[in-house]
Motif scaffolding. Structure first.
Motif, PDB file in Angstrom:
ATOM      1  N   PRO A  45       1.419   1.952   6.562  1.00  0.00           N
ATOM      2  CA  PRO A  45       0.181   2.228   7.301  1.00  0.00           C
ATOM      3  C   PRO A  45       0.410   3.298   8.357  1.00  0.00           C
ATOM      4  N   LEU A  46      -0.626   4.070   8.630  1.00  0.00           N
ATOM      5  CA  LEU A  46      -0.546   5.109   9.654  1.00  0.00           C
ATOM      6  C   LEU A  46      -1.418   4.724  10.839  1.00  0.00           C
ATOM      7  N   VAL A  47      -0.896   4.916  12.034  1.00  0.00           N
ATOM      8  CA  VAL A  47      -1.691   4.794  13.251  1.00  0.00           C
ATOM      9  C   VAL A  47      -1.622   6.149  13.929  1.00  0.00           C
ATOM     10  N   VAL A  48      -2.687   6.912  13.790  1.00  0.00           N
ATOM     11  CA  VAL A  48      -2.736   8.281  14.294  1.00  0.00           C
ATOM     12  C   VAL A  48      -3.848   8.360  15.330  1.00  0.00           C
ATOM     13  N   ASP A  49      -3.470   8.786  16.551  1.00  0.00           N
ATOM     14  CA  ASP A  49      -4.404   8.739  17.674  1.00  0.00           C
ATOM     15  C   ASP A  49      -4.912   7.304  17.796  1.00  0.00           C
ATOM     16  N   ASP A  50      -6.184   7.057  17.574  1.00  0.00           N
ATOM     17  CA  ASP A  50      -6.713   5.702  17.702  1.00  0.00           C
ATOM     18  C   ASP A  50      -7.235   5.183  16.362  1.00  0.00           C
ATOM     19  N   GLU A  51      -6.738   5.766  15.271  1.00  0.00           N
ATOM     20  CA  GLU A  51      -7.227   5.369  13.951  1.00  0.00           C
ATOM     21  C   GLU A  51      -6.100   4.815  13.102  1.00  0.00           C
ATOM     22  N   ILE A  52      -6.426   3.832  12.259  1.00  0.00           N
ATOM     23  CA  ILE A  52      -5.480   3.196  11.355  1.00  0.00           C
ATOM     24  C   ILE A  52      -5.870   3.553   9.929  1.00  0.00           C
ATOM     25  N   TYR A  53      -4.869   3.881   9.111  1.00  0.00           N
ATOM     26  CA  TYR A  53      -5.101   4.156   7.696  1.00  0.00           C
ATOM     27  C   TYR A  53      -4.208   3.244   6.869  1.00  0.00           C
ATOM     28  N   PHE A  54      -4.819   2.552   5.893  1.00  0.00           N
ATOM     29  CA  PHE A  54      -4.085   1.732   4.949  1.00  0.00           C
ATOM     30  C   PHE A  54      -4.049   2.434   3.593  1.00  0.00           C
ATOM     31  N   PHE A  55      -2.966   2.207   2.864  1.00  0.00           N
ATOM     32  CA  PHE A  55      -2.862   2.648   1.477  1.00  0.00           C
ATOM     33  C   PHE A  55      -2.759   1.401   0.604  1.00  0.00           C
ATOM     34  N   PHE A  56      -3.756   1.227  -0.264  1.00  0.00           N
ATOM     35  CA  PHE A  56      -3.848   0.029  -1.101  1.00  0.00           C
ATOM     36  C   PHE A  56      -3.554   0.359  -2.558  1.00  0.00           C
ATOM     37  N   GLN A  57      -2.971  -0.607  -3.258  1.00  0.00           N
ATOM     38  CA  GLN A  57      -2.806  -0.493  -4.705  1.00  0.00           C
ATOM     39  C   GLN A  57      -4.121  -0.832  -5.399  1.00  0.00           C
ATOM     40  N   ASP A  58      -4.489  -0.036  -6.388  1.00  0.00           N
ATOM     41  CA  ASP A  58      -5.652  -0.327  -7.230  1.00  0.00           C
ATOM     42  C   ASP A  58      -5.167  -1.114  -8.444  1.00  0.00           C
ATOM     43  N   LEU A  59      -5.580  -2.380  -8.529  1.00  0.00           N
ATOM     44  CA  LEU A  59      -5.165  -3.263  -9.616  1.00  0.00           C
ATOM     45  C   LEU A  59      -6.315  -3.589 -10.556  1.00  0.00           C
ATOM     46  N   GLU A  60      -7.418  -2.856 -10.452  1.00  0.00           N
ATOM     47  CA  GLU A  60      -8.618  -3.176 -11.220  1.00  0.00           C
ATOM     48  C   GLU A  60      -8.352  -3.123 -12.714  1.00  0.00           C
ATOM     49  N   ASP A  61      -7.708  -2.066 -13.189  1.00  0.00           N
ATOM     50  CA  ASP A  61      -7.443  -1.915 -14.623  1.00  0.00           C
ATOM     51  C   ASP A  61      -6.086  -2.460 -15.027  1.00  0.00           C
ATOM     52  N   GLN A  62      -5.087  -2.223 -14.179  1.00  0.00           N
ATOM     53  CA  GLN A  62      -3.732  -2.657 -14.475  1.00  0.00           C
ATOM     54  C   GLN A  62      -2.942  -2.697 -13.175  1.00  0.00           C
ATOM     55  N   TYR A  63      -1.805  -3.365 -13.200  1.00  0.00           N
ATOM     56  CA  TYR A  63      -0.976  -3.437 -12.005  1.00  0.00           C
ATOM     57  C   TYR A  63      -0.482  -2.036 -11.618  1.00  0.00           C
ATOM     58  N   GLY A  64      -0.666  -1.682 -10.336  1.00  0.00           N
ATOM     59  CA  GLY A  64      -0.155  -0.418  -9.833  1.00  0.00           C
ATOM     60  C   GLY A  64      -0.829   0.812 -10.401  1.00  0.00           C
ATOM     61  N   ASP A  65      -2.064   0.711 -10.807  1.00  0.00           N
ATOM     62  CA  ASP A  65      -2.746   1.808 -11.494  1.00  0.00           C
ATOM     63  C   ASP A  65      -2.770   3.088 -10.659  1.00  0.00           C
ATOM     64  N   LYS A  66      -3.158   2.967  -9.405  1.00  0.00           N
ATOM     65  CA  LYS A  66      -3.223   4.120  -8.500  1.00  0.00           C
ATOM     66  C   LYS A  66      -3.171   3.612  -7.070  1.00  0.00           C
ATOM     67  N   THR A  67      -3.156   4.526  -6.100  1.00  0.00           N
ATOM     68  CA  THR A  67      -3.082   4.163  -4.685  1.00  0.00           C
ATOM     69  C   THR A  67      -4.273   4.774  -3.955  1.00  0.00           C
ATOM     70  N   ARG A  68      -5.022   3.928  -3.253  1.00  0.00           N
ATOM     71  CA  ARG A  68      -6.229   4.367  -2.554  1.00  0.00           C
ATOM     72  C   ARG A  68      -6.014   4.349  -1.040  1.00  0.00           C
ATOM     73  N   ALA A  69      -6.713   5.257  -0.343  1.00  0.00           N
ATOM     74  CA  ALA A  69      -6.599   5.380   1.111  1.00  0.00           C
ATOM     75  C   ALA A  69      -7.872   4.863   1.773  1.00  0.00           C
ATOM     76  N   TYR A  70      -7.698   4.030   2.793  1.00  0.00           N
ATOM     77  CA  TYR A  70      -8.820   3.466   3.555  1.00  0.00           C
ATOM     78  C   TYR A  70      -8.603   3.693   5.039  1.00  0.00           C
ATOM     79  N   ARG A  71      -9.690   3.974   5.749  1.00  0.00           N
ATOM     80  CA  ARG A  71      -9.675   4.068   7.206  1.00  0.00           C
ATOM     81  C   ARG A  71     -10.203   2.757   7.780  1.00  0.00           C
TER      82      ARG A  71
END
Length: 569
Positions: free
Chosen positions: A260-286
């Motif tokens: 996770p990133l904490v930049v200035d006053d914002e947090i960013y998470f990187f999540f695994q997308d498991l909708e189709d298969q395990y580890g399919d892709k990585t998504r970014a959320y604020r």
């Protein structure tokens, strides 16, 4: 209307010649465009970033929480043009038998020294998964060192950081999130205790510091986000968030997939997308709200940051993302992993661009509703920019070119290594009954090949553009019905168009080839676009691609003809 169209076509030709891009539609720092007009700098493939040794992570806390914005944020990344990916594989491990794969890479950088910690899996050993260590001078070339942490049970996901002069790692096991501390960094570790010991499997936990306290994020059942907090890092009685689970029913973004990133006053998470298969892709959320009693987040416009590539070492999955800043204005270096097929993970290096896209005049973007605009003029740091938004793509292989008629582009040499990937589905546009897709392409040897593949690697393709027997072949598939239009001269530079106005009409340089009325909406299944060959490899294209535009307007034959004449003059 005619004046408006003439202005629009003139602007399209300018973009095809590499003179303009699109306006960014996101407020993220990484996506902020420069002023309207020409790019202030158009890098070449031979350029490299400023040497990483000029930026040194140092001090008692690495990385710092929070950090000041180091130029761009790592919300779009591509294969490093300086690294020989994959940089670490099972074959590099020399002290744990016949290893099956390596995965879950996390780097640590201090005083110019690069370290990488990662999961090693050998299904024939007990335990089957310890933590390994590798070193590098620049984050590009890595040398395996040794196993540095081994439990009695499987462990993985070795997020590592330094706080108040101590080195910490949180390799989980089962239902416990354990905190470990280095006795002798980087090779000797001892367990501090269990931050949490719960009644569910707490996959891939991450720690970070925000608003005066420590936070722990993990998941439950792969679709629920669970949060805990503590004023003391080494505590063994972390407090559950009042609203746990703070997110439910979100298989595409619940299990953590990176630092996770904490930049200035914002947090960013990187999540695994498991909708189709395990580890399919990585998504970014604020994260837009985080207190001990509240939580909210939103996916960033450029997400996903990682996606399967269709072929090669990361053909089927990519599920870990660990970005490290190279300094203000120097971009980021990121550890990633991927699989060529099921459970054969290896580790690669991605970079974050050090330049931002320019944009087209805002009035044109607003008036004509350009959803995406790729003129292929950038290849630095493995990224092709969407110049009317944040739907950026990634580049592997290929080389830069500038054609006298089509402008800037990417050259494909007819191998699986040459690919451009746009990991976005565009459902709102492509599920509608009115849009125009434009593709400028210059064939090379005229051999049968796949230029564009839209769909999902293991699923039905929604659209294909091929060279077949010297003609263009455009196929549209609704998942149960498909139809192919053939025609035009696929031995010369051409601007193809698919116009959706109820049915589909295919044009080559403004000349109508045929209409399709029997096929409905494109087939969708977490789809993405690949240029340069079939999505699963083969049918490789030799030639160059110079532009790809997605518009929510319907252009007529005359307007497409004027466009083709403009870009080919």
């Amino acid at each position: 209307m005619e004046q408006k169209r003439r202005t629009f076509l003139w602007s399209l030709s300018a973009a095809a010649a590499g003179l303009a891009g699109c306006i960014g539609q996101s407020t993220e720092p990484a996506q902020t465009p420069t002023e309207t007009g020409s790019p202030s700098h158009t890098p070449t493939d031979t350029e490299t970033t400023t040497p990483e040794s000029q930026f040194v992570h140092s001090g008692d806390t690495i990385p710092p929480w929070p950090t000041e914005t180091p130029g761009t944020l790592p919300l779009v990344a591509g294969p490093s043009v300086e690294a020989d990916n994959p940089v670490l594989t099972a074959a590099d491990v020399t002290d744990y038998g016949d290893v099956d794969y390596v995965a879950d890479p996390f780097m640590f950088v201090e005083e110019g020294e690069w370290h990488m910690f990662f999961e090693i899996v050998n299904h024939d050993r007990r335990p089957d998964a310890p933590i390994g260590h590798a070193t590098s001078d620049d984050g590009l070339e890595w040398e395996y060192d040794q196993v540095v942490l081994q439990k009695d049970e499987h462990t993985s996901f070795p997020l590592i950081w330094k706080y108040d002069g101590e080195y910490y790692m949180c390799p989980p096991t089962g239902k416990r999130v354990e905190l470990w501390k280095a006795e002798e960094f980087p090779t000797e570790w001892s367990k501090v205790g269990n931050a949490i010991d719960v009644d569910y499997y707490s996959h891939d936990p991450v720690f970070f510091r925000y608003d005066g306290r420590w936070w722990l994020a993990t998941d439950k059942d792969n679709d629920k986000v669970m949060l805990y907090h503590s004023t003391e890092l080494e505590a063994t009685d972390w407090t559950p968030h009042e609203n746990n689970p703070v997110v439910t029913g979100r298989r595409e973004a619940a299990r953590q997939g990176g630092r996770p990133l904490v930049v200035d006053d914002e947090i960013y998470f990187f999540f695994q997308d498991l909708e189709d298969q395990y580890g399919d892709k990585t998504r970014a959320y604020r994260v837009t709200d985080l207190t001990t009693s509240s939580y909210a987040d939103e996916e960033v416009a450029s997400s996903p940051v990682l996606s399967e590539f269709g072929v090669g070492w990361n053909a089927t999955t990519m599920h870990t993302f660990d970005p490290w800043s190279l300094g203000d204005g120097k971009g980021w270096r990121c550890a990633v992993d991927g699989t060529a097929s099921t459970e054969d993970y290896s580790i690669g290096i991605y970079d974050v661009p050090t330049v931002d896209p320019t944009h087209a005049p805002k009035n044109l973007v607003d008036e004509y509703g350009a959803t995406a605009w790729y003129d292929f003029s950038h290849g630095l740091d493995g990224v092709v920019f969407d110049r009317c938004g944040s739907h950026h793509g990634t580049i592997r292989g290929t080389s830069a070119t500038r054609d006298t008629t089509l402008g800037a582009g990417r050259v494909f040499a007819g191998t699986d290594e040459d690919r451009v990937l746009v990991p976005h589905e565009f459902p709102e546009l492509l599920k509608s009954r009115s849009f125009t897709l434009l593709l400028s392409v210059a064939p090379g040897d005229g051999e049968d090949a796949r230029v564009l593949d839209y769909g999902k690697r293991s699923k039905t393709r929604g659209m294909r553009v091929d060279v077949r027997d010297g003609e263009w072949a455009v196929t549209v598939d609704s998942g149960g019905t498909e139809s192919t239009v053939r025609g035009g001269d696929a031995t010369t530079p051409t601007t193809l168009a698919i116009v959706r106005d109820g049915g589909y009409t295919v044009y080559a340089d403004g000349e109508m080839l045929e209409s399709i009325d029997s096929v409905g909406t494109f087939h969708f299944n977490n789809s993405y676009t690949v240029f340069g060959g079939a999505m699963t490899g083969g049918e490789n294209f030799t030639g160059s691609v110079h532009g790809y535009w997605l518009l929510d307007d319907v252009l007529t034959a005359d307007e497409l003809g004027a466009f083709a004449e403009t870009v080919h003059e």
